[in-house]
Design a protein around this motif. Sequence first.
Motif, PDB file in Angstrom:
ATOM      1  N   ALA A   2       0.840  -1.193   0.000  1.00 41.20           N
ATOM      2  CA  ALA A   2       0.000   0.000   0.000  1.00 41.20           C
ATOM      3  C   ALA A   2       0.871   1.238   0.000  1.00 41.20           C
ATOM      4  O   ALA A   2       1.988   1.246   0.487  1.00 41.20           O
ATOM      5  CB  ALA A   2      -0.906  -0.012   1.222  1.00 41.20           C
ATOM      6  N   GLU A  20       3.374  -2.299   6.631  1.00 40.23           N
ATOM      7  CA  GLU A  20       2.405  -3.057   7.430  1.00 40.23           C
ATOM      8  C   GLU A  20       2.150  -4.388   6.739  1.00 40.23           C
ATOM      9  O   GLU A  20       2.040  -4.444   5.524  1.00 40.23           O
ATOM     10  CB  GLU A  20       1.101  -2.283   7.577  1.00 40.23           C
ATOM     11  N   ILE A  21       2.037  -5.430   7.539  1.00 38.54           N
ATOM     12  CA  ILE A  21       1.801  -6.760   7.005  1.00 38.54           C
ATOM     13  C   ILE A  21       0.315  -7.083   7.115  1.00 38.54           C
ATOM     14  O   ILE A  21      -0.290  -6.916   8.177  1.00 38.54           O
ATOM     15  CB  ILE A  21       2.626  -7.807   7.769  1.00 38.54           C
ATOM     16  N   ASN A  22      -0.243  -7.584   6.050  1.00 38.16           N
ATOM     17  CA  ASN A  22      -1.645  -7.985   6.050  1.00 38.16           C
ATOM     18  C   ASN A  22      -1.710  -9.443   6.536  1.00 38.16           C
ATOM     19  O   ASN A  22      -1.266 -10.357   5.834  1.00 38.16           O
ATOM     20  CB  ASN A  22      -2.217  -7.851   4.646  1.00 38.16           C
ATOM     21  N   VAL A  23      -2.257  -9.684   7.733  1.00 40.17           N
ATOM     22  CA  VAL A  23      -2.282 -11.023   8.312  1.00 40.17           C
ATOM     23  C   VAL A  23      -3.573 -11.782   8.001  1.00 40.17           C
ATOM     24  O   VAL A  23      -3.710 -12.941   8.378  1.00 40.17           O
ATOM     25  CB  VAL A  23      -2.075 -10.968   9.842  1.00 40.17           C
ATOM     26  N   THR A  24      -4.483 -11.167   7.309  1.00 41.56           N
ATOM     27  CA  THR A  24      -5.760 -11.824   7.021  1.00 41.56           C
ATOM     28  C   THR A  24      -5.588 -13.127   6.231  1.00 41.56           C
ATOM     29  O   THR A  24      -6.190 -14.143   6.596  1.00 41.56           O
ATOM     30  CB  THR A  24      -6.697 -10.856   6.276  1.00 41.56           C
TER      31      THR A  24
END
Length: 147
Positions: A2, A20-24
């Motif tokens: 992003a 930022e890491i997307n953990v979803t």
Amino acid sequence: MAMGPILGDNRRGRRAPMAEINVTPMVDVMLVLLIIFMVTAPLLVAGVPVDLPDSKAGALDQEVKPVQISLDASGAIFIDDMPVPEAALSTRLAQIATPDSDEGGPRIFLRADRGLDYGRVMRVMGELNNAGLRKVALVSTQGSEAP
């Protein structure tokens, strides 16, 4: 990745990557694995169907996999899910109680159906004793007080 705005240095509106890491997706994969293990775990427990009596005793700690001897409702004898004729029981138990094993032989779990004659179970226990197998545990289900 992003992009977010950076303000300052006379470069208003310039976009820079966000760390930022997307953990979803990871959570989705972990939930799928959890469901797979919850479904397959009960299928791994297989054995001879035996109606065990209740007991107040707790479970035993196990380091080495014990030998399971089962007597089903008809009185048939099984050693680790393999049927054994009563005439060959003493020979098979002598093979289990090898001379190089430690004192008392390997741990034996004796599972007998609650509807069996007491004498039938005692004959199997006598064969265990004659073979030199001294570490015998009687298996039961943990339940409420017996009537």
